[in-house]
Enzyme design. Sequence first.
Site, PDB file in Angstrom:
ATOM      1  CB  THR A 113      27.682  42.043  49.392  1.00 24.03           C
ATOM      2  OG1 THR A 113      28.613  41.853  48.314  1.00 24.03           O
ATOM      3  CG2 THR A 113      26.320  42.398  48.832  1.00 24.03           C
ATOM      4  CE  LYS A 149      28.350  43.678  45.467  1.00 20.38           C
ATOM      5  NZ  LYS A 149      28.394  42.160  45.359  1.00 20.38           N
ATOM      6  CB  THR A 200      31.743  42.261  36.101  1.00 22.06           C
ATOM      7  OG1 THR A 200      32.349  41.812  37.300  1.00 22.06           O
ATOM      8  CG2 THR A 200      31.853  43.764  36.041  1.00 22.06           C
ATOM      9  CD  GLU A 227      33.741  36.887  48.818  1.00 17.74           C
ATOM     10  OE1 GLU A 227      32.610  37.378  48.893  1.00 17.74           O
ATOM     11  OE2 GLU A 227      33.953  35.671  48.641  1.00 17.74           O
ATOM     12  CG  ASN A 265      33.113  32.480  49.834  1.00 14.91           C
ATOM     13  OD1 ASN A 265      32.101  32.918  49.296  1.00 14.91           O
ATOM     14  ND2 ASN A 265      34.294  33.058  49.709  1.00 14.91           N
TER      15      ASN A 265
END
Length: 409
Positions: free
Chosen positions: A157, A183, A194, A281, A404
């Site tokens: 993703t 992932k 997780t 991220e 985000n």
Amino acid sequence: MKKEIAFVSDGSVTTPIGFLAAGVHCGIKANGKKDLALIYSERPCIAAGTFTTNKMKAAPVIVTQENLRPAQASIKAIVANSGIANSCTGKQGIMDARETCDLVAKALNILPEQVVVASTGRIGIRLPMDKIAQGITEAAKKLSSAGGIDAAHAIMTTDTFPKYGAVKFKLNQTTIHIGGIAKGAGMIAPKMATMLCFVTTDADITKTCLKKALSNAVEVTFNSITVDGDTSTNDMVVLLANGAAKNERINNVSSDSYRLFEEALTMLLRHFAQAIARDGEGSTKFIEITVKGAVTEQEAKAIGLTVANSNLVKCSLFGGDPNIGRIAAAIGRAPARLSAEKVSVWINDTCVMRDGTIIEFDRERLRSQLKSSPNVFIQIDLALGKASWTVWTCDLTYDYVRLNAEYEI
């Protein structure tokens, strides 16, 4: 035993004998990237899994748990889509997850209950079942022993790179393989599993031994990472064993063969866990935190994760600021026993606190290190006991907020 275990070059979920995989674009992602993965075993597999502890479990988690629950469960396939989580979609979401299993069963001539189903992506959106059906048909035709890396791409993703790997070791004269794909980059703070991780092995091993090995390996790897303190609704780790290596069966958790299997599995899952932390991220730094001298391992882990989840600590490290006070504050609020006057802390090779007191150190040298290196190592010594634990995280950056705030897959 570690010298007996080796990583396999370009290894993946299809490295173990008898496993095939494919990754295709079925149309969920508008950017044309792969968004559906299919993994298939030519032989029936015993299976073990760990799943999210989030009470808002996604539909595929519920259906997969149903399929794995029977004592004689026999699994032959895993299907996973990315881009849509099929979470918070009500009864229709459950129906869609079950239909996905039906579609895989039809394409591979197996039973629906022999399918593990998973999804990852945006929450609250229904799966486009026409596209899922088309993707499963295409993926079934493309299954191959070389398809593991495509499958790794298909479950991504916000990941910036695919996560795959495999290890091998010998039991007597028989070579055993364990491979997988994973992932994860955000919403990472598991309590029992997780993100998504699918692991395969050609070992002949009992279900009892398989479940114990997975539980133990997950605890010291995936349960020891955090990116942002959020636990997903879709987390799962599933391990399939098809026995194709034809080794002498691993059937005793006290045996040397079991211990070697668990060590190899842990080595592979640690590889994935660290890769996920590195790929947090927007991150610029991989952070390893080791706590030693604790009374118990769980207390050492609690302190490590409290420091790792501190936004203030993570922001300081992003900025290259050796702000020891923030680390000390996080240590002190963790649910663990400690004596403040005994705590010592190192950042990389620099001691910054000794016996509870921040000491003089070359601040500019350490600041330069933190700004220039992608890796940060923090060691905390409580000087109370003999227990220790290591956790992994990343820094908190402007890009994490941007990603985000503008989240779109």
